[in-house]
Design a protein around this motif. Structure first.
Motif, PDB file in Angstrom:
ATOM      1  N   VAL A 198      44.994  36.935  47.623  1.00 56.76           N
ATOM      2  CA  VAL A 198      45.031  38.384  47.429  1.00 56.76           C
ATOM      3  C   VAL A 198      43.993  38.810  46.395  1.00 56.76           C
ATOM      4  CG1 VAL A 198      46.437  40.341  46.693  1.00 56.76           C
ATOM      5  CG2 VAL A 198      47.447  38.557  48.110  1.00 56.76           C
ATOM      6  N   SER A 199      43.899  38.080  45.291  1.00 50.47           N
ATOM      7  CA  SER A 199      42.938  38.447  44.248  1.00 50.47           C
ATOM      8  C   SER A 199      41.506  38.293  44.744  1.00 50.47           C
ATOM      9  CB  SER A 199      43.175  37.615  42.993  1.00 50.47           C
ATOM     10  OG  SER A 199      43.006  36.225  43.250  1.00 50.47           O
ATOM     11  N   ALA A 200      41.246  37.274  45.561  1.00 51.80           N
ATOM     12  CA  ALA A 200      39.888  37.073  46.077  1.00 51.80           C
ATOM     13  C   ALA A 200      39.475  38.209  46.999  1.00 51.80           C
ATOM     14  CB  ALA A 200      39.802  35.732  46.810  1.00 51.80           C
ATOM     15  N   PHE A 201      40.365  38.611  47.906  1.00 56.47           N
ATOM     16  CA  PHE A 201      40.039  39.718  48.803  1.00 56.47           C
ATOM     17  C   PHE A 201      39.938  41.028  48.036  1.00 56.47           C
ATOM     18  CE2 PHE A 201      41.200  36.822  52.217  1.00 56.47           C
ATOM     19  CZ  PHE A 201      40.321  37.202  53.211  1.00 56.47           C
ATOM     20  N   ALA A 202      40.795  41.217  47.034  1.00 54.24           N
ATOM     21  CA  ALA A 202      40.717  42.422  46.220  1.00 54.24           C
ATOM     22  C   ALA A 202      39.354  42.516  45.542  1.00 54.24           C
ATOM     23  CB  ALA A 202      41.831  42.425  45.179  1.00 54.24           C
ATOM     24  N   ALA A 203      38.888  41.408  44.990  1.00 50.23           N
ATOM     25  CA  ALA A 203      37.595  41.401  44.298  1.00 50.23           C
ATOM     26  C   ALA A 203      36.452  41.732  45.252  1.00 50.23           C
ATOM     27  CB  ALA A 203      37.371  40.046  43.637  1.00 50.23           C
ATOM     28  N   THR A 204      36.571  41.284  46.491  1.00 51.48           N
ATOM     29  CA  THR A 204      35.537  41.568  47.483  1.00 51.48           C
ATOM     30  C   THR A 204      35.351  43.069  47.671  1.00 51.48           C
ATOM     31  OG1 THR A 204      35.989  39.496  48.660  1.00 51.48           O
ATOM     32  CG2 THR A 204      34.878  41.236  49.905  1.00 51.48           C
ATOM     33  N   TYR A 205      36.442  43.811  47.526  1.00 49.46           N
ATOM     34  CA  TYR A 205      36.392  45.261  47.704  1.00 49.46           C
ATOM     35  C   TYR A 205      36.352  46.006  46.370  1.00 49.46           C
ATOM     36  CZ  TYR A 205      37.182  44.582  52.662  1.00 49.46           C
ATOM     37  OH  TYR A 205      37.036  44.212  53.982  1.00 49.46           O
ATOM     38  N   GLY A 206      36.022  45.297  45.302  1.00 51.17           N
ATOM     39  CA  GLY A 206      35.856  45.937  44.009  1.00 51.17           C
ATOM     40  C   GLY A 206      37.151  46.309  43.313  1.00 51.17           C
ATOM     41  N   VAL A 207      38.243  45.636  43.675  1.00 48.11           N
ATOM     42  CA  VAL A 207      39.557  45.931  43.108  1.00 48.11           C
ATOM     43  C   VAL A 207      39.925  44.838  42.108  1.00 48.11           C
ATOM     44  CG1 VAL A 207      41.998  46.312  43.603  1.00 48.11           C
ATOM     45  CG2 VAL A 207      40.260  47.069  45.244  1.00 48.11           C
ATOM     46  N   ALA A 208      40.326  45.241  40.913  1.00 54.90           N
ATOM     47  CA  ALA A 208      40.725  44.280  39.885  1.00 54.90           C
ATOM     48  C   ALA A 208      42.197  43.942  40.039  1.00 54.90           C
ATOM     49  CB  ALA A 208      40.459  44.858  38.503  1.00 54.90           C
ATOM     50  N   TYR A 209      42.484  42.666  40.220  1.00 52.93           N
ATOM     51  CA  TYR A 209      43.864  42.186  40.394  1.00 52.93           C
ATOM     52  C   TYR A 209      44.319  41.534  39.102  1.00 52.93           C
ATOM     53  CZ  TYR A 209      47.810  39.425  42.158  1.00 52.93           C
ATOM     54  OH  TYR A 209      49.052  38.866  42.351  1.00 52.93           O
ATOM     55  N   ARG A 210      45.516  41.891  38.638  1.00 52.44           N
ATOM     56  CA  ARG A 210      46.040  41.289  37.411  1.00 52.44           C
ATOM     57  C   ARG A 210      47.559  41.201  37.487  1.00 52.44           C
ATOM     58  NH1 ARG A 210      45.804  44.006  31.354  1.00 52.44           N
ATOM     59  NH2 ARG A 210      47.264  42.566  30.341  1.00 52.44           N
ATOM     60  N   ARG A 211      48.080  40.015  37.242  1.00 55.38           N
ATOM     61  CA  ARG A 211      49.532  39.834  37.193  1.00 55.38           C
ATOM     62  C   ARG A 211      50.033  40.086  35.779  1.00 55.38           C
ATOM     63  NH1 ARG A 211      52.620  34.854  36.738  1.00 55.38           N
ATOM     64  NH2 ARG A 211      50.706  33.709  37.211  1.00 55.38           N
ATOM     65  N   LEU A 212      51.090  40.875  35.672  1.00 54.77           N
ATOM     66  CA  LEU A 212      51.729  41.153  34.390  1.00 54.77           C
ATOM     67  C   LEU A 212      53.024  40.360  34.299  1.00 54.77           C
ATOM     68  CD1 LEU A 212      51.335  45.049  34.328  1.00 54.77           C
ATOM     69  CD2 LEU A 212      49.839  43.345  33.268  1.00 54.77           C
ATOM     70  N   VAL A 213      53.251  39.701  33.180  1.00 56.76           N
ATOM     71  CA  VAL A 213      54.514  39.000  32.977  1.00 56.76           C
ATOM     72  C   VAL A 213      55.571  40.023  32.579  1.00 56.76           C
ATOM     73  CG1 VAL A 213      53.358  36.869  32.324  1.00 56.76           C
ATOM     74  CG2 VAL A 213      54.022  38.503  30.558  1.00 56.76           C
ATOM     75  N   PRO A 214      56.853  39.738  32.833  1.00 54.61           N
ATOM     76  CA  PRO A 214      57.898  40.700  32.482  1.00 54.61           C
ATOM     77  C   PRO A 214      57.863  41.089  31.005  1.00 54.61           C
ATOM     78  CG  PRO A 214      58.788  39.040  33.958  1.00 54.61           C
ATOM     79  CD  PRO A 214      57.399  38.602  33.597  1.00 54.61           C
ATOM     80  N   GLY A 215      57.857  42.386  30.773  1.00 57.79           N
ATOM     81  CA  GLY A 215      57.778  42.911  29.424  1.00 57.79           C
ATOM     82  C   GLY A 215      56.379  43.242  28.962  1.00 57.79           C
TER      83      GLY A 215
END
Length: 220
Positions: A198-215
């Motif tokens: 998901v992050s790789a395809f997001a980057a291809t379209y200029g979208v920054a992917y970031r997972r947030l930990v709870p809190g």
């Protein structure tokens, strides 16, 4: 506006001293939900499934804080009104509304939960776009029309989805940033596999992917 991510699909938004909480579900646990709901002025529920709505926890909060206003699909709001009576401020939510919530402007989309199986009843599901900035789709891949949300909360894994559909949703929505939600059913190994793609395809379209930990808190 600041966003705080909690377990699974629960998210808290804070702006100018006002607090809006989306989908306080059972996977968060009592202590985490208490933190998420602390001082909440508004609560938005996408649909009735317990991983998005801990009914007992929300009812307890509303008994202690009847000033908190809830917007939810009719099946959810009817249950809350039955349990709590007229003293609670609970309103029906459906697709195509614009809600003015004390400084937050919320637009609603969708209307139906994604199909799990033809023999499993499909329930109402409302996606919420807050201040034309943050979009929480609940359990659906409905893309908001006439607007592109800069921040997308993308359901990463579910019994009703495939990884290909998650990727297509992210690409179609065209946000600037993606924070995954609906991820509590994944093991560490599964999370790594899905996020890599998901992050790789997001980057291809200029979208920054970031997972947030709870809190974890992030400024939007």
């Amino acid at each position: 506006m600041e966003l705080i991510k909690y377990t699974h699909s629960c998210v808290r938004l804070e702006k100018d001293g006002r607090v809006l909480v989306l989908d306080p579900g059972v996977f968060s646990g009592a202590e985490e939900l208490a933190r998420a709901l602390d001082g909440a002025h508004h609560v938005l529920i996408t649909h009735e499934h317990p991983d998005h709505l801990d009914a007992e926890a929300l009812q307890a909060h509303l008994r202690a804080h009847p000033e908190t206003v809830v917007h939810a699909p009719p099946a959810v709001s009817a249950g809350l009104r039955e349990a709590l009576g007229e003293r609670c401020a609970v309103h029906d939510a459906g697709a195509g509304q614009v809600l003015e919530l004390d400084g937050f402007t919320v637009r609603t989309f969708g209307g139906q939960h994604a199909l799990i199986h033809p023999l499993i009843r499909t329930v109402d599901n409302v996606g919420y776009l807050v201040d034309d900035t943050v979009y929480h789709p609940g359990d659906s891949f409905v893309v908001p029309h006439d607007v592109t949300a800069p921040v997308l909360l993308a359901p990463l894994h579910a019994p009703w989805s495939r990884m290909a559909e998650v990727i297509d949703f992210v690409v179609s929505a065209r946000p600037r940033r993606v924070f995954p939600v609906h991820d509590a059913l994944l093991s560490d190994n599964g999370l790594g596999v899905v996020e890599k793609q998901v992050s790789a395809f997001a980057a291809t379209y200029g979208v920054a992917y970031r997972r947030l930990v709870p809190g974890e808190r992030v400024t939007l």
